[in-house]
Scaffold this motif. Structure first.
Motif, PDB file in Angstrom:
ATOM      1  N   ARG A  63      36.983  56.873  34.404  1.00  0.00           N
ATOM      2  CA  ARG A  63      37.974  56.194  33.582  1.00  0.00           C
ATOM      3  C   ARG A  63      39.056  55.593  34.477  1.00  0.00           C
ATOM      4  O   ARG A  63      39.489  54.453  34.253  1.00  0.00           O
ATOM      5  CB  ARG A  63      38.611  57.163  32.580  1.00  0.00           C
ATOM      6  CG  ARG A  63      39.715  56.535  31.734  1.00  0.00           C
ATOM      7  CD  ARG A  63      40.452  57.578  30.920  1.00  0.00           C
ATOM      8  NE  ARG A  63      41.475  56.993  30.079  1.00  0.00           N
ATOM      9  CZ  ARG A  63      42.717  56.711  30.482  1.00  0.00           C
ATOM     10  NH1 ARG A  63      43.080  56.959  31.733  1.00  0.00           N
ATOM     11  NH2 ARG A  63      43.592  56.179  29.639  1.00  0.00           N
TER      12      ARG A  63
ATOM     13  N   ASP B 117      48.032  47.941  28.081  1.00  0.00           N
ATOM     14  CA  ASP B 117      47.222  47.896  26.851  1.00  0.00           C
ATOM     15  C   ASP B 117      47.481  46.629  26.036  1.00  0.00           C
ATOM     16  O   ASP B 117      46.602  46.171  25.296  1.00  0.00           O
ATOM     17  CB  ASP B 117      47.509  49.129  25.980  1.00  0.00           C
ATOM     18  CG  ASP B 117      47.016  50.414  26.617  1.00  0.00           C
ATOM     19  OD1 ASP B 117      46.020  50.350  27.358  1.00  0.00           O
ATOM     20  OD2 ASP B 117      47.636  51.473  26.402  1.00  0.00           O
TER      21      ASP B 117
ATOM     22  N   ILE C  80      37.713  51.382  28.405  1.00  0.00           N
ATOM     23  CA  ILE C  80      38.684  52.467  28.534  1.00  0.00           C
ATOM     24  C   ILE C  80      38.750  53.282  27.246  1.00  0.00           C
ATOM     25  O   ILE C  80      38.805  54.516  27.269  1.00  0.00           O
ATOM     26  CB  ILE C  80      40.070  51.904  28.909  1.00  0.00           C
ATOM     27  CG1 ILE C  80      40.047  51.368  30.345  1.00  0.00           C
ATOM     28  CG2 ILE C  80      41.154  52.985  28.776  1.00  0.00           C
ATOM     29  CD1 ILE C  80      41.256  50.566  30.723  1.00  0.00           C
ATOM     30  N   LYS C  81      38.726  52.588  26.116  1.00  0.00           N
ATOM     31  CA  LYS C  81      38.754  53.304  24.827  1.00  0.00           C
ATOM     32  C   LYS C  81      37.507  54.178  24.653  1.00  0.00           C
ATOM     33  O   LYS C  81      37.585  55.292  24.130  1.00  0.00           O
ATOM     34  CB  LYS C  81      38.844  52.290  23.676  1.00  0.00           C
ATOM     35  CG  LYS C  81      40.198  51.599  23.571  1.00  0.00           C
ATOM     36  CD  LYS C  81      40.187  50.568  22.450  1.00  0.00           C
ATOM     37  CE  LYS C  81      41.520  49.831  22.377  1.00  0.00           C
ATOM     38  NZ  LYS C  81      41.509  48.772  21.318  1.00  0.00           N
TER      39      LYS C  81
ATOM     40  N   TYR D 244      35.770  55.573  27.078  1.00  0.00           N
ATOM     41  CA  TYR D 244      35.937  56.750  27.938  1.00  0.00           C
ATOM     42  C   TYR D 244      36.974  57.711  27.359  1.00  0.00           C
ATOM     43  O   TYR D 244      36.835  58.936  27.484  1.00  0.00           O
ATOM     44  CB  TYR D 244      36.321  56.337  29.363  1.00  0.00           C
ATOM     45  CG  TYR D 244      35.133  55.899  30.182  1.00  0.00           C
ATOM     46  CD1 TYR D 244      34.055  56.753  30.381  1.00  0.00           C
ATOM     47  CD2 TYR D 244      35.075  54.632  30.739  1.00  0.00           C
ATOM     48  CE1 TYR D 244      32.955  56.355  31.129  1.00  0.00           C
ATOM     49  CE2 TYR D 244      33.979  54.221  31.480  1.00  0.00           C
ATOM     50  CZ  TYR D 244      32.929  55.092  31.676  1.00  0.00           C
ATOM     51  OH  TYR D 244      31.840  54.700  32.408  1.00  0.00           O
ATOM     52  N   ASP D 245      38.003  57.169  26.732  1.00  0.00           N
ATOM     53  CA  ASP D 245      38.999  58.028  26.075  1.00  0.00           C
ATOM     54  C   ASP D 245      38.342  58.891  24.995  1.00  0.00           C
ATOM     55  O   ASP D 245      38.651  60.078  24.857  1.00  0.00           O
ATOM     56  CB  ASP D 245      40.117  57.186  25.460  1.00  0.00           C
ATOM     57  CG  ASP D 245      41.070  56.633  26.501  1.00  0.00           C
ATOM     58  OD1 ASP D 245      41.080  57.167  27.635  1.00  0.00           O
ATOM     59  OD2 ASP D 245      41.815  55.679  26.189  1.00  0.00           O
ATOM     60  N   ARG D 246      37.431  58.271  24.242  1.00  0.00           N
ATOM     61  CA  ARG D 246      36.730  59.029  23.189  1.00  0.00           C
ATOM     62  C   ARG D 246      35.812  60.087  23.798  1.00  0.00           C
ATOM     63  O   ARG D 246      35.721  61.216  23.290  1.00  0.00           O
ATOM     64  CB  ARG D 246      35.939  58.069  22.299  1.00  0.00           C
ATOM     65  CG  ARG D 246      36.815  57.202  21.387  1.00  0.00           C
ATOM     66  CD  ARG D 246      35.994  56.487  20.335  1.00  0.00           C
ATOM     67  NE  ARG D 246      35.166  55.432  20.897  1.00  0.00           N
ATOM     68  CZ  ARG D 246      35.550  54.162  21.026  1.00  0.00           C
ATOM     69  NH1 ARG D 246      36.759  53.789  20.628  1.00  0.00           N
ATOM     70  NH2 ARG D 246      34.744  53.258  21.539  1.00  0.00           N
TER      71      ARG D 246
ATOM     72  N   ILE E  86      36.195  61.570  26.719  1.00  0.00           N
ATOM     73  CA  ILE E  86      37.047  62.633  27.271  1.00  0.00           C
ATOM     74  C   ILE E  86      37.581  63.526  26.159  1.00  0.00           C
ATOM     75  O   ILE E  86      37.612  64.758  26.282  1.00  0.00           O
ATOM     76  CB  ILE E  86      38.196  62.017  28.098  1.00  0.00           C
ATOM     77  CG1 ILE E  86      37.645  61.390  29.388  1.00  0.00           C
ATOM     78  CG2 ILE E  86      39.254  63.068  28.435  1.00  0.00           C
ATOM     79  CD1 ILE E  86      38.663  60.601  30.177  1.00  0.00           C
ATOM     80  N   GLU E  87      38.006  62.905  25.074  1.00  0.00           N
ATOM     81  CA  GLU E  87      38.532  63.685  23.952  1.00  0.00           C
ATOM     82  C   GLU E  87      37.461  64.615  23.373  1.00  0.00           C
ATOM     83  O   GLU E  87      37.728  65.792  23.083  1.00  0.00           O
ATOM     84  CB  GLU E  87      39.063  62.749  22.863  1.00  0.00           C
ATOM     85  CG  GLU E  87      39.712  63.486  21.701  1.00  0.00           C
ATOM     86  CD  GLU E  87      40.245  62.543  20.639  1.00  0.00           C
ATOM     87  OE1 GLU E  87      40.839  63.041  19.656  1.00  0.00           O
ATOM     88  OE2 GLU E  87      40.065  61.317  20.779  1.00  0.00           O
TER      89      GLU E  87
ATOM     90  N   ILE F 155      46.339  62.832  28.659  1.00  0.00           N
ATOM     91  CA  ILE F 155      45.755  62.473  29.961  1.00  0.00           C
ATOM     92  C   ILE F 155      46.228  63.443  31.041  1.00  0.00           C
ATOM     93  O   ILE F 155      45.434  63.913  31.869  1.00  0.00           O
ATOM     94  CB  ILE F 155      46.123  61.023  30.344  1.00  0.00           C
ATOM     95  CG1 ILE F 155      45.510  60.036  29.336  1.00  0.00           C
ATOM     96  CG2 ILE F 155      45.621  60.713  31.751  1.00  0.00           C
ATOM     97  CD1 ILE F 155      44.000  60.087  29.268  1.00  0.00           C
TER      98      ILE F 155
ATOM     99  N   THR G 163      44.582  66.981  30.361  1.00  0.00           N
ATOM    100  CA  THR G 163      43.139  66.963  30.607  1.00  0.00           C
ATOM    101  C   THR G 163      42.845  66.867  32.099  1.00  0.00           C
ATOM    102  O   THR G 163      41.979  67.573  32.617  1.00  0.00           O
ATOM    103  CB  THR G 163      42.481  65.790  29.865  1.00  0.00           C
ATOM    104  OG1 THR G 163      42.766  65.892  28.471  1.00  0.00           O
ATOM    105  CG2 THR G 163      40.986  65.782  30.080  1.00  0.00           C
TER     106      THR G 163
END
Length: 368
Positions: A144, A175, A210-211, A213-215, A217-218, A241, A244
């Motif tokens: 990410r 963003d 990026i979004k 990867y955010d999902r 990671i979450e 962030i 984590t």
């Protein structure tokens, strides 16, 4: 066979090795084996493939095997352990006798690894590798961050070219930059419109990546580290962030004897060069993860802002700063980042949410 005629080869040598040093390469590895008297009895090259390595490790079951940290150290060390070897992975940055050698080559490096491991394992500076669960999160966070860096380079490139043509793009966060560029594209001259249209598409793709990867990671965090990350986010100024990334890179916090050991682990403590009457102050060591260190300093900056709630951490940062200018404030942020790292480690060790006395409470928690 490399070396003197007295050295043994193949299975005959393997039976007598007590210590083996491996200098890991991308295509092949240099291997040196020592007997109980530290005499070289094996020198060979191993191809970098799982089948040959597994065969070699099985034939050396129970032998102490040393290697340096690097690209291949993780999977090869796990394979060696699975085959019954006693594996040590040395911190490459601390093995000066290897990287400082003026007549350095792969086979000499393997020999030095074997000698260091045979003499005193503490001098080999062995590290503890993260388990698979923590490593999976580290890989997600790293990839990410790679996409984030690509987006930053693209944004900086567009801003620089715009200024060079007399057009200033208003301030906004990363963003929102693609949306801002979308709104301004018709204000650019024709040549810049052609230049920036592909960049807008690139930024759109990067933002969506990026979004995604955010999902990921979450989801991963909720499955494996929801409780730990939730505890860290009770600290004002620490978001998803930060929490984590800290949990991912610190690994098993129980392996640290004290919570304060996490400061040096991320390179947030000052180095030292003391000799006789000379003891000059030095800058922070910057060891460990640069990414986490950057996040901690940014978090410290957020904590010290005037619009954040008052905590012991904020009071500490302002006390170190003392309103003494920009340089003093930068030093205060680094000091607060170190204290923040220690506090986060203490929270993970205690299993309790943040409060101003968490560091004192953590001293009562015995090492796991």
């Amino acid at each position: 066979m490399v070396g003197c005629s007295r050295e043994q080869t193949g299975e005959q040598a393997m039976k007598y090795c007590t210590t083996i040093g491996i200098d890991l390469g991308d295509k092949k590895h240099a291997v040196v084996g020592l007997d109980e008297k530290a005499k070289i009895i094996l020198k060979r090259w191993l191809p970098n493939n799982r089948e040959d390595l597994e065969r070699f490790f099985i034939s050396n079951k129970g032998v102490a095997i040393g290697m340096e940290t690097g690209t291949h150290c993780r999977w090869i060390s796990f394979l060696a352990k699975k085959c019954g070897c006693d594996v040590y992975v040395g911190n490459a940055h601390k093995l000066r006798s290897i990287f400082g050698n003026t007549h350095k080559n792969d086979m000499r490096d393997a020999e030095e690894i074997a000698n260091l491991l045979h003499g005193n394992k503490r001098h080999f500076h062995p590290v503890v590798l993260r388990d698979e669960t923590h490593q999976g999160l580290v890989q997600l966070v790293k990839i990410r961050e790679t996409v984030m860096q690509q987006r930053t380079k693209s944004i900086n490139s567009v801003r620089g070219l715009s200024k060079a043509n007399g057009i200033r793009i208003g301030d906004c966060d990363a963003d929102s930059f693609q949306k801002r560029l979308d709104e301004m594209i018709n204000e650019f001259p024709q040549n810049l419109m052609k230049l920036f249209t592909p960049q807008i598409e690139l930024l759109r793709v990067l933002n969506e990546t990026i979004k995604q990867y955010d999902r990921l990671i979450e989801d991963y965090r909720n499955e494996h580290f929801k409780e730990e990350c939730g505890l860290l986010e009770t600290i004002p100024g620490i978001g998803p962030i930060n929490s984590t990334s800290f949990v991912a890179f610190v690994g098993d916090v129980g392996r640290f004897k004290h919570a304060r050991d996490v400061g040096p682990y991320f390179g947030l403590t000052a180095g030292r060069d003391q000799s006789s009457d000379k003891d000059e102050p030095k800058k922070i060591t910057k060891e460990g993860s640069k990414f986490v260190r950057h996040l901690l300093v940014n978090a410290a900056n957020n904590i010290m802002r005037s619009n954040t709630c008052d905590t012991e951490l904020k009071e500490f940062g302002n006390r170190v700063w003392g309103n003494r200018g920009k340089v003093a404030k930068r030093k205060a942020k680094v000091a607060l980042a170190r204290k923040l790292a220690v506090t986060m480690a203490a929270i993970l060790r205690s299993g309790k949410p943040y409060h101003d006395d968490i560091l004192e409470a953590a001293k009562q928690i015995k090492k796991n």
